[in-house]
Design a protein around this motif. Structure first.
Motif, PDB file in Angstrom:
ATOM      1  N   VAL A 228     -52.168 -69.027 -10.913  1.00 58.76           N
ATOM      2  CA  VAL A 228     -50.926 -68.391 -11.346  1.00 58.76           C
ATOM      3  C   VAL A 228     -51.193 -67.056 -12.025  1.00 58.76           C
ATOM      4  O   VAL A 228     -52.158 -66.910 -12.772  1.00 58.76           O
ATOM      5  N   ILE A 229     -50.327 -66.096 -11.758  1.00 58.74           N
ATOM      6  CA  ILE A 229     -50.285 -64.856 -12.525  1.00 58.74           C
ATOM      7  C   ILE A 229     -48.903 -64.760 -13.143  1.00 58.74           C
ATOM      8  O   ILE A 229     -47.883 -64.867 -12.447  1.00 58.74           O
ATOM      9  N   GLY A 230     -48.877 -64.627 -14.461  1.00 59.23           N
ATOM     10  CA  GLY A 230     -47.615 -64.525 -15.186  1.00 59.23           C
ATOM     11  C   GLY A 230     -47.579 -63.224 -15.964  1.00 59.23           C
ATOM     12  O   GLY A 230     -48.394 -63.024 -16.862  1.00 59.23           O
ATOM     13  N   LEU A 231     -46.669 -62.340 -15.611  1.00 60.13           N
ATOM     14  CA  LEU A 231     -46.487 -61.076 -16.317  1.00 60.13           C
ATOM     15  C   LEU A 231     -45.110 -61.090 -16.959  1.00 60.13           C
ATOM     16  O   LEU A 231     -44.107 -61.293 -16.273  1.00 60.13           O
ATOM     17  N   PHE A 232     -45.059 -60.859 -18.273  1.00 62.58           N
ATOM     18  CA  PHE A 232     -43.828 -61.069 -19.023  1.00 62.58           C
ATOM     19  C   PHE A 232     -43.298 -59.810 -19.702  1.00 62.58           C
ATOM     20  O   PHE A 232     -42.363 -59.885 -20.502  1.00 62.58           O
ATOM     21  N   ALA A 233     -43.898 -58.646 -19.388  1.00 67.14           N
ATOM     22  CA  ALA A 233     -43.448 -57.397 -19.996  1.00 67.14           C
ATOM     23  C   ALA A 233     -43.992 -56.221 -19.199  1.00 67.14           C
ATOM     24  O   ALA A 233     -44.944 -56.365 -18.426  1.00 67.14           O
ATOM     25  N   ASP A 234     -43.414 -55.061 -19.411  1.00 62.60           N
ATOM     26  CA  ASP A 234     -43.859 -53.859 -18.721  1.00 62.60           C
ATOM     27  C   ASP A 234     -45.274 -53.479 -19.151  1.00 62.60           C
ATOM     28  O   ASP A 234     -46.135 -53.200 -18.319  1.00 62.60           O
ATOM     29  N   LEU A 235     -45.512 -53.487 -20.447  1.00 61.59           N
ATOM     30  CA  LEU A 235     -46.844 -53.238 -20.999  1.00 61.59           C
ATOM     31  C   LEU A 235     -47.241 -54.481 -21.790  1.00 61.59           C
ATOM     32  O   LEU A 235     -47.429 -55.537 -21.224  1.00 61.59           O
ATOM     33  N   GLY A 236     -47.388 -54.344 -23.129  1.00 55.20           N
ATOM     34  CA  GLY A 236     -47.654 -55.533 -23.931  1.00 55.20           C
ATOM     35  C   GLY A 236     -46.380 -56.336 -24.155  1.00 55.20           C
ATOM     36  O   GLY A 236     -45.263 -55.838 -23.952  1.00 55.20           O
ATOM     37  N   LEU A 237     -46.536 -57.576 -24.575  1.00 58.90           N
ATOM     38  CA  LEU A 237     -45.380 -58.395 -24.921  1.00 58.90           C
ATOM     39  C   LEU A 237     -44.704 -57.822 -26.164  1.00 58.90           C
ATOM     40  O   LEU A 237     -45.301 -57.039 -26.902  1.00 58.90           O
ATOM     41  N   PRO A 238     -43.455 -58.186 -26.435  1.00 62.53           N
ATOM     42  CA  PRO A 238     -42.827 -57.747 -27.686  1.00 62.53           C
ATOM     43  C   PRO A 238     -43.612 -58.274 -28.889  1.00 62.53           C
ATOM     44  O   PRO A 238     -44.366 -59.244 -28.784  1.00 62.53           O
ATOM     45  N   TRP A 239     -43.438 -57.599 -30.029  1.00 56.97           N
ATOM     46  CA  TRP A 239     -43.983 -58.159 -31.262  1.00 56.97           C
ATOM     47  C   TRP A 239     -43.550 -59.619 -31.399  1.00 56.97           C
ATOM     48  O   TRP A 239     -42.438 -59.976 -30.990  1.00 56.97           O
ATOM     49  N   ALA A 240     -44.384 -60.448 -31.995  1.00 61.08           N
ATOM     50  CA  ALA A 240     -43.994 -61.837 -32.254  1.00 61.08           C
ATOM     51  C   ALA A 240     -42.667 -61.892 -32.994  1.00 61.08           C
ATOM     52  O   ALA A 240     -41.825 -62.746 -32.712  1.00 61.08           O
ATOM     53  N   LEU A 241     -42.458 -60.985 -33.941  1.00 61.50           N
ATOM     54  CA  LEU A 241     -41.215 -60.955 -34.704  1.00 61.50           C
ATOM     55  C   LEU A 241     -39.993 -60.718 -33.823  1.00 61.50           C
ATOM     56  O   LEU A 241     -38.883 -61.162 -34.163  1.00 61.50           O
ATOM     57  N   ASP A 242     -40.181 -60.019 -32.701  1.00 60.97           N
ATOM     58  CA  ASP A 242     -39.051 -59.643 -31.854  1.00 60.97           C
ATOM     59  C   ASP A 242     -38.931 -60.483 -30.592  1.00 60.97           C
ATOM     60  O   ASP A 242     -37.924 -60.392 -29.881  1.00 60.97           O
ATOM     61  N   ASP A 243     -39.951 -61.276 -30.289  1.00 59.17           N
ATOM     62  CA  ASP A 243     -39.961 -61.999 -29.029  1.00 59.17           C
ATOM     63  C   ASP A 243     -38.987 -63.170 -29.062  1.00 59.17           C
ATOM     64  O   ASP A 243     -38.657 -63.689 -30.144  1.00 59.17           O
ATOM     65  N   SER A 244     -38.570 -63.618 -27.871  1.00 64.01           N
ATOM     66  CA  SER A 244     -37.688 -64.775 -27.769  1.00 64.01           C
ATOM     67  C   SER A 244     -38.389 -66.034 -28.242  1.00 64.01           C
ATOM     68  O   SER A 244     -37.743 -67.000 -28.669  1.00 64.01           O
ATOM     69  N   ASN A 245     -39.721 -66.052 -28.173  1.00 57.77           N
ATOM     70  CA  ASN A 245     -40.535 -67.139 -28.733  1.00 57.77           C
ATOM     71  C   ASN A 245     -41.547 -66.506 -29.669  1.00 57.77           C
ATOM     72  O   ASN A 245     -42.463 -65.796 -29.234  1.00 57.77           O
ATOM     73  N   LYS A 246     -41.378 -66.719 -30.963  1.00 57.65           N
ATOM     74  CA  LYS A 246     -42.234 -66.059 -31.944  1.00 57.65           C
ATOM     75  C   LYS A 246     -43.663 -66.598 -31.940  1.00 57.65           C
ATOM     76  O   LYS A 246     -44.545 -66.043 -32.599  1.00 57.65           O
ATOM     77  N   HIS A 247     -43.897 -67.680 -31.218  1.00 61.83           N
ATOM     78  CA  HIS A 247     -45.239 -68.215 -31.021  1.00 61.83           C
ATOM     79  C   HIS A 247     -45.572 -68.217 -29.534  1.00 61.83           C
ATOM     80  O   HIS A 247     -46.055 -69.186 -28.988  1.00 61.83           O
ATOM     81  N   ARG A 248     -45.350 -67.057 -28.914  1.00 62.34           N
ATOM     82  CA  ARG A 248     -45.521 -66.955 -27.467  1.00 62.34           C
ATOM     83  C   ARG A 248     -46.960 -67.083 -27.032  1.00 62.34           C
ATOM     84  O   ARG A 248     -47.242 -67.603 -25.952  1.00 62.34           O
ATOM     85  N   LEU A 249     -47.934 -66.633 -27.843  1.00 67.65           N
ATOM     86  CA  LEU A 249     -49.346 -66.805 -27.470  1.00 67.65           C
ATOM     87  C   LEU A 249     -49.704 -68.286 -27.467  1.00 67.65           C
ATOM     88  O   LEU A 249     -50.476 -68.746 -26.614  1.00 67.65           O
ATOM     89  N   THR A 250     -49.134 -69.032 -28.381  1.00 68.03           N
ATOM     90  CA  THR A 250     -49.342 -70.477 -28.420  1.00 68.03           C
ATOM     91  C   THR A 250     -48.764 -71.126 -27.170  1.00 68.03           C
ATOM     92  O   THR A 250     -49.416 -71.963 -26.528  1.00 68.03           O
ATOM     93  N   LEU A 251     -47.562 -70.749 -26.824  1.00 64.05           N
ATOM     94  CA  LEU A 251     -46.904 -71.278 -25.624  1.00 64.05           C
ATOM     95  C   LEU A 251     -47.732 -71.009 -24.373  1.00 64.05           C
ATOM     96  O   LEU A 251     -47.954 -71.904 -23.550  1.00 64.05           O
ATOM     97  N   LEU A 252     -48.229 -69.792 -24.237  1.00 59.34           N
ATOM     98  CA  LEU A 252     -49.004 -69.407 -23.052  1.00 59.34           C
ATOM     99  C   LEU A 252     -50.366 -70.089 -23.025  1.00 59.34           C
ATOM    100  O   LEU A 252     -50.857 -70.480 -21.959  1.00 59.34           O
ATOM    101  N   THR A 253     -50.978 -70.268 -24.200  1.00 60.74           N
ATOM    102  CA  THR A 253     -52.280 -70.942 -24.262  1.00 60.74           C
ATOM    103  C   THR A 253     -52.157 -72.408 -23.871  1.00 60.74           C
ATOM    104  O   THR A 253     -53.001 -72.949 -23.148  1.00 60.74           O
ATOM    105  N   LYS A 254     -51.105 -73.063 -24.349  1.00 61.60           N
ATOM    106  CA  LYS A 254     -50.875 -74.462 -23.965  1.00 61.60           C
ATOM    107  C   LYS A 254     -50.726 -74.584 -22.452  1.00 61.60           C
ATOM    108  O   LYS A 254     -51.320 -75.470 -21.821  1.00 61.60           O
ATOM    109  N   ALA A 255     -49.943 -73.688 -21.857  1.00 57.52           N
ATOM    110  CA  ALA A 255     -49.736 -73.723 -20.411  1.00 57.52           C
ATOM    111  C   ALA A 255     -51.039 -73.449 -19.667  1.00 57.52           C
ATOM    112  O   ALA A 255     -51.324 -74.078 -18.642  1.00 57.52           O
ATOM    113  N   ALA A 256     -51.849 -72.533 -20.177  1.00 59.68           N
ATOM    114  CA  ALA A 256     -53.107 -72.180 -19.514  1.00 59.68           C
ATOM    115  C   ALA A 256     -54.098 -73.328 -19.531  1.00 59.68           C
ATOM    116  O   ALA A 256     -54.738 -73.627 -18.515  1.00 59.68           O
ATOM    117  N   THR A 257     -54.250 -73.995 -20.686  1.00 60.36           N
ATOM    118  CA  THR A 257     -55.200 -75.105 -20.756  1.00 60.36           C
ATOM    119  C   THR A 257     -54.767 -76.240 -19.835  1.00 60.36           C
ATOM    120  O   THR A 257     -55.608 -76.895 -19.197  1.00 60.36           O
TER     121      THR A 257
END
Length: 471
Positions: A228-257
């Protein structure tokens, strides 16, 4: 182990990869032989390398106090305190002096060899270097990268590619196909470089059998045995403070493992990319919420290792950014209270202020999620006058000078005013908007984690991982 309450706190052979000829340094090979080989039976099945970009020691200390429960006398231990193993030096090859950039540091962490600032896993002579991710892939393991930057940014690119300059973003994006597909999971940003008018690399991944997703909600729809390739932004993802999921790196890491788990094991790179961006911005609010996302990643990985004890997790930083200090101006205090309640980044708050017809204290307080005092509100009121003065001066510049100097932006003036208020409230200090040369902390847990104890160099981390990958 740290007690927060008491305030204590390779190579042996050369291989060929796809279309890329890979070289190694003789001194590195000698070092590896001197270290000796870990018995095959003791090798971890899975290795998860976490890079917290820009996270020097002050960041983990700040997070401890940011995370503290003020209702208790004890300053609660964090996941970082539980797994501290030592420190690592970060200097690049001598040609670049003592202060590294992210590319040279990531190359050291990925290959075990020092190089010049800006290099993407090439040596000082611009010859390609074998990376731990490439070696893991050769050994039959699944591989992946999960980042909050674009997936062809300096750190992930240093594990996946080879280029003389980190700035060659389109070339690096192309290489993810042209030099052979080296990972089974790619999560991060990057539409700008992967979906272009001249080339649609996403479509090429799809033609190669990859799933493609571009929203977090699609993570639950992934087919397990398909890359899978998942791209979620034009460049970097939004700041954690501004993202729809403020723990988006956690969400993506869980999915990756979950996606990578298999009988042969996997190598996963996770990068908390935007801690560094908060440091460059001298922005303690965004930095602490990026640290909070990273902490949640590490807490998840604790549970993953508990269920998969044949897994090794290593966390370090590539360098420290911003010269962060917890207390400034001879004032013996650091107060993170307002940081805990913030729901938006200073950039978003500034954008909201500009979009509003008039300055409204109540609305600004709502966006900040803390109340400004009269002096602080006066600082906000004075922003427009400062912006008008700067605009007038810019209009007086020659055409050549205007080309070299960006025109003032009102939202940037408001953002800077907000950052000044936050630094004053928290008593946060900064010495630079760049990198510093200080050593960075090393954390590890799981199988063979003891290998990462003591005073290390960043190249030692890659050398040890090569050994644990059976090289």
């Amino acid at each position: 182990m740290f007690s927060a309450k008491k305030y204590t706190s390779f190579f042996s052979t050369l291989t060929l990869l796809s279309a890329v000829a890979l070289t190694m340094n003789n001194a590195t090979a000698t070092d590896m032989k001197q270290q000796g080989q870990v018995k095959q039976v003791d090798l971890p099945k899975n290795i998860i390398m976490v890079v917290a970009d820009g996270m020097g020691p002050a960041y983990t200390s700040a997070y401890r106090y940011f995370n503290d429960n003020p209702a208790t006398d004890e300053i609660e231990q964090t996941v970082f305190d539980r797994h501290l193993k030592g420190l690592a030096s970060t200097y690049p090859a001598p040609v670049s002096g003592y202060v590294t950039d992210s590319a040279a540091a990531a190359t050291a962490l990925a290959t075990g060899i020092k190089t010049y600032n800006g290099a993407i896993s090439v040596d000082i002579n611009k010859k390609p270097l074998l990376t731990v991710l490439e070696w893991a892939k050769q050994q039959g393991k699944k591989t992946g990268v999960v980042v909050t930057s674009r997936i062809n940014h300096a750190t992930p690119a240093s594990y996946l590619s080879h280029n003389e300059s980190r700035r060659n973003y389109d070339q690096l994006a192309n290489s993810y196909i042209d030099n052979g597909i080296k990972a089974d999971v790619y999560f991060g940003g990057g539409w700008k470089n992967y979906i272009r008018d001249d080339r649609n690399i996403v479509n090429e991944f799809k033609q190669a059998g990859f799933q493609y997703i571009d929203s977090y909600s699609q993570l639950t729809e992934l087919v397990h045995d398909k890359p899978v390739i998942g791209l979620f932004a034009d460049l970097g993802l939004p700041w954690a403070l501004d993202d729809s999921n403020k723990h988006r790196l956690t969400l993506l890491t869980k999915a990756a493992t979950k996606q990578l788990k298999n009988e042969a094991g996997f190598f996963l790179l996770v990068e908390a990319s935007q801690i560094d961006w908060g440091g460059h911005d001298n922005n303690i609010a965004t930095a602490m919420h990026e640290m909070d996302d990273l902490a949640k990643v590490m807490e998840y990985l604790e549970s993953f290792v508990a269920e998969n004890p044949d897994t090794l997790v290593v966390l370090t930083a590539d360098h420290s950014t911003g010269g962060l200090t917890l207390a400034a101006n001879k004032d013996y205090r650091w107060n993170p209270e307002i940081l805990r309640t913030m729901q938006h980044s200073p950039a978003t708050i500034a954008k909201n202020i500009v979009a509003n017809d008039q300055l409204n204290l109540q609305e600004i307080n709502q966006w900040l999620n803390f109340d400004l005092n009269s002096k602080e509100f006066q600082q906000i009121i004075q922003v427009n006058a400062s912006y008008q003065q700067a605009t007038t001066l810019h209009l007086l510049l020659s055409a050549t000078e205007k080309t070299a100097q960006k025109a003032p932006e009102l939202k940037e003036f408001y953002r800077q005013a907000i950052l000044t208020i936050i630094d004053k409230r928290t008593n946060t200090g900064w010495t630079t908007t760049g990198h510093t040369a200080i050593d960075v902390p090393v954390f590890a847990f799981g199988k063979q984690s003891e290998q990462f104890s003591g005073q290390l160099d960043n190249t030692d981390i890659a050398k040890k991982i090569f050994t644990l990958l059976g090289k």
